[in-house]
Design a protein around this motif. Structure first.
Motif, PDB file in Angstrom:
ATOM      1  N   VAL A   1       0.835  -1.206   0.000  1.00  0.00           N
ATOM      2  CA  VAL A   1       0.000   0.000   0.000  1.00  0.00           C
ATOM      3  C   VAL A   1       0.870   1.256   0.000  1.00  0.00           C
ATOM      4  N   LEU A   2       1.951   1.238   0.798  1.00  0.00           N
ATOM      5  CA  LEU A   2       2.809   2.411   0.921  1.00  0.00           C
ATOM      6  C   LEU A   2       3.984   2.412  -0.061  1.00  0.00           C
TER       7      LEU A   2
ATOM      8  N   SER B   1      13.092  -1.270  14.907  1.00  0.00           N
ATOM      9  CA  SER B   1      13.543  -2.056  13.756  1.00  0.00           C
ATOM     10  C   SER B   1      14.108  -1.228  12.602  1.00  0.00           C
ATOM     11  N   PRO B   2      13.594  -0.042  12.302  1.00  0.00           N
ATOM     12  CA  PRO B   2      14.197   0.712  11.193  1.00  0.00           C
ATOM     13  C   PRO B   2      15.676   1.038  11.431  1.00  0.00           C
ATOM     14  N   TRP B   3      16.044   1.258  12.683  1.00  0.00           N
ATOM     15  CA  TRP B   3      17.430   1.569  13.001  1.00  0.00           C
ATOM     16  C   TRP B   3      18.266   0.290  13.128  1.00  0.00           C
ATOM     17  N   LEU B   4      17.713  -0.713  13.764  1.00  0.00           N
ATOM     18  CA  LEU B   4      18.467  -1.968  13.936  1.00  0.00           C
ATOM     19  C   LEU B   4      18.696  -2.695  12.614  1.00  0.00           C
TER      20      LEU B   4
ATOM     21  N   VAL C   1       8.134   5.691   9.041  1.00  0.00           N
ATOM     22  CA  VAL C   1       6.949   6.336   9.628  1.00  0.00           C
ATOM     23  C   VAL C   1       5.904   5.283   9.997  1.00  0.00           C
ATOM     24  N   ASN C   2       5.694   4.339   9.115  1.00  0.00           N
ATOM     25  CA  ASN C   2       4.733   3.268   9.384  1.00  0.00           C
ATOM     26  C   ASN C   2       5.120   2.493  10.645  1.00  0.00           C
ATOM     27  N   ALA C   3       6.379   2.101  10.739  1.00  0.00           N
ATOM     28  CA  ALA C   3       6.836   1.325  11.887  1.00  0.00           C
ATOM     29  C   ALA C   3       6.644   2.097  13.189  1.00  0.00           C
ATOM     30  N   VAL C   4       7.023   3.346  13.201  1.00  0.00           N
ATOM     31  CA  VAL C   4       6.944   4.141  14.433  1.00  0.00           C
ATOM     32  C   VAL C   4       5.498   4.425  14.830  1.00  0.00           C
ATOM     33  N   LEU C   5       4.665   4.802  13.865  1.00  0.00           N
ATOM     34  CA  LEU C   5       3.269   5.123  14.193  1.00  0.00           C
ATOM     35  C   LEU C   5       2.473   3.891  14.618  1.00  0.00           C
ATOM     36  N   VAL C   6       2.647   2.792  13.907  1.00  0.00           N
ATOM     37  CA  VAL C   6       1.919   1.570  14.269  1.00  0.00           C
ATOM     38  C   VAL C   6       2.437   1.041  15.598  1.00  0.00           C
TER      39      VAL C   6
END
Length: 121
Positions: free
Chosen positions: A25-26, A74-77, A88-93
């Protein structure tokens, strides 16, 4: 039909489904680390949230908290923080999952919330 104890659990199950479909979707399905992180976390979250919906246990809420923490970092690791839609998706969800799971934990008298003495209003 059995009564759902916590409305937050079905919402977290929907968040799990969102995580599974969100790479397409994104538009970040081309980044395999980001895509598989969302899909795997979404499957785990969906399974735990559905379990919590039908057979609620405190450990399921703590598992959701752990999945939210994983998703948030997870985006940083895994080094896909440069893929903005995935980040943005990872942090908001993750924030949504965390808030809903902690809400259940501190408000359910059978869980952590029952151990806290609250003055009567």
């Amino acid at each position: 039909m059995k009564h759902v104890k916590h409305w937050q659990d079905p919402v977290n199950a929907v968040a799990g489904v969102w995580l599974i479909v969100s790479p397409w979707v994104l538009g970040f399905q081309g980044n395999s680390l980001a895509m598989w992180t969302m899909v795997a976390t979404g499957i785990l979250l969906g399974a735990v949230a559905l379990g919590a919906t039908f057979v609620p246990h405190q450990w399921e809420e703590w598992t959701e908290v752990a999945l939210a923490a994983w998703l948030a970092v997870s985006p940083w690791l895994l080094n896909f923080r440069m893929v903005e839609p995935a980040l943005v998706n990872a942090v908001l969800v993750a924030a949504l999952i965390m808030v809903l799971a902690l809400w259940v934990l501190v408000t359910d008298k059978d869980y952590l919330g029952g151990a806290i003495d609250r003055p009567a209003h």
